[in-house]
Scaffold this active site. Structure first.
Site, mmCIF file in Angstrom:
data_model
loop_
_atom_site.group_PDB
_atom_site.id
_atom_site.type_symbol
_atom_site.label_atom_id
_atom_site.label_comp_id
_atom_site.label_asym_id
_atom_site.label_seq_id
_atom_site.Cartn_x
_atom_site.Cartn_y
_atom_site.Cartn_z
ATOM 1 N N ARG A 67 0.888 -1.318 -0.163
ATOM 2 C CA ARG A 67 -0.001 0.122 0.078
ATOM 3 C C ARG A 67 0.728 1.249 -0.125
ATOM 4 N NH1 ARG A 67 -3.087 -3.743 2.951
ATOM 5 N NH2 ARG A 67 -1.834 -2.911 4.897
ATOM 6 N N GLU A 104 2.159 -6.314 13.261
ATOM 7 C CA GLU A 104 1.311 -6.453 14.158
ATOM 8 C C GLU A 104 0.481 -7.736 13.979
ATOM 9 O OE1 GLU A 104 -1.971 -3.521 13.565
ATOM 10 O OE2 GLU A 104 -2.687 -3.697 15.523
HETATM 11 P P1 AMP Z 1 3.880 -2.490 11.740
HETATM 12 O O1 AMP Z 1 5.101 -3.279 11.277
HETATM 13 O O2 AMP Z 1 3.335 -3.333 13.027
HETATM 14 O O3 AMP Z 1 3.952 -0.934 11.955
HETATM 15 O O4 AMP Z 1 2.797 -2.856 10.428
HETATM 16 C C1 AMP Z 1 2.876 -1.844 9.586
HETATM 17 C C2 AMP Z 1 2.408 -2.428 8.115
HETATM 18 O O5 AMP Z 1 1.354 -3.198 8.185
HETATM 19 C C3 AMP Z 1 1.982 -1.413 7.368
HETATM 20 O O6 AMP Z 1 2.486 -1.710 5.945
HETATM 21 C C4 AMP Z 1 0.608 -1.688 7.043
HETATM 22 O O7 AMP Z 1 0.011 -1.493 5.819
HETATM 23 C C5 AMP Z 1 0.194 -2.800 7.698
HETATM 24 N N1 AMP Z 1 -0.891 -2.766 9.009
HETATM 25 C C6 AMP Z 1 -0.341 -3.281 10.205
HETATM 26 N N2 AMP Z 1 -1.596 -3.041 11.121
HETATM 27 C C7 AMP Z 1 -2.572 -2.535 10.137
HETATM 28 C C8 AMP Z 1 -3.759 -2.192 10.577
HETATM 29 N N3 AMP Z 1 -4.471 -2.302 11.661
HETATM 30 N N4 AMP Z 1 -4.584 -1.761 9.635
HETATM 31 C C9 AMP Z 1 -3.983 -1.618 8.302
HETATM 32 N N5 AMP Z 1 -2.642 -2.096 7.807
HETATM 33 C C10 AMP Z 1 -1.850 -2.425 8.823
#
Ligand code: AMP
Length: 179
Positions: A67, A104
């Site tokens: 995205r 996450e």
């Molecule tokens: P993180 O590494 O935990 O910061 O996750 C970030 C990546 O995961 C980004 O590329 C987001 O597109 C996706 N992502 C993580 N959590 C979500 C969420 N709650 N909603 C949408 N996309 C998420």
């Protein structure tokens, strides 16, 4: 959406759609497709991400699979910068550096071409959403291993309660919308 609200960031925030338990139970997924589908909102999101960097001499916008690509390419075009894709393992055709990160909702290995950056050139790292920060921290490490110098790390959305900024340490971080 409430068009009476003239604050562009508030309009974007109102357009984000919450999808509970996607892609797995307990995750509240922030769906940005309503922003992408609305011409005025998409333009406004790109403008808010690009405006702050005008005239700062950025050479590259590094964008995270998948995205991040959508906003990052448009931001790079506005700034007259090049685009460097940071992709999931197995997608880039040339030699790569790789970093594995905790998400996450799982783990992922990200890669970048070894020759993606001219040594020391200023780079904006951009993704759609900051959650725990694992993805962006891995991407930042890749940029530095490949010789880029991170000017800032920007997101359309930041989930502030997850405190992902802490993982990004010394780098300046900006987000358009916070939840
Ligand atoms: P993180 O590494 O935990 O910061 O996750 C970030 C990546 O995961 C980004 O590329 C987001 O597109 C996706 N992502 C993580 N959590 C979500 C969420 N709650 N909603 C949408 N996309 C998420």
């Amino acid at each position: 959406m409430n068009r009476a609200n003239s604050d562009p960031a508030a309009q974007l925030k109102a357009a984000v759609r919450d999808i509970p338990d996607f892609p797995k139970p307990g995750i509240l997924f922030k769906d940005i497709t309503p922003i992408l589908a609305d011409p005025a909102l998409f333009r406004s999101a790109v403008d808010l991400l690009a405006e702050r960097h005008r005239g700062r001499g950025l050479r590259k916008v590094a964008v995270i699979d998948a995205r991040g690509f959508i906003f990052g390419a448009a931001v790079a075009y506005q700034l007259g910068a090049g685009v460097v894709p940071i992709r999931k393992k197995g997608k880039l055709p040339f030699r790569t550096f790789e970093e594995t990160c905790e998400l996450e909702y799982g783990t992922a290995t990200l890669t970048v071409h070894v020759d993606a950056f001219t040594p020391g050139e200023p780079v904006l790292l951009l993704d759609d959403l900051l959650a725990t920060g694992g993805t962006a921290a891995a991407a930042a490490a890749l940029i530095e291993r490949a010789g880029g110098c991170i000017a800032e790390i920007d997101f359309l959305i930041e989930l502030t309660f997850l405190k992902g900024r802490i993982k990004l340490g010394r780098h300046p971080v900006f987000s358009v919308i916070q939840f």
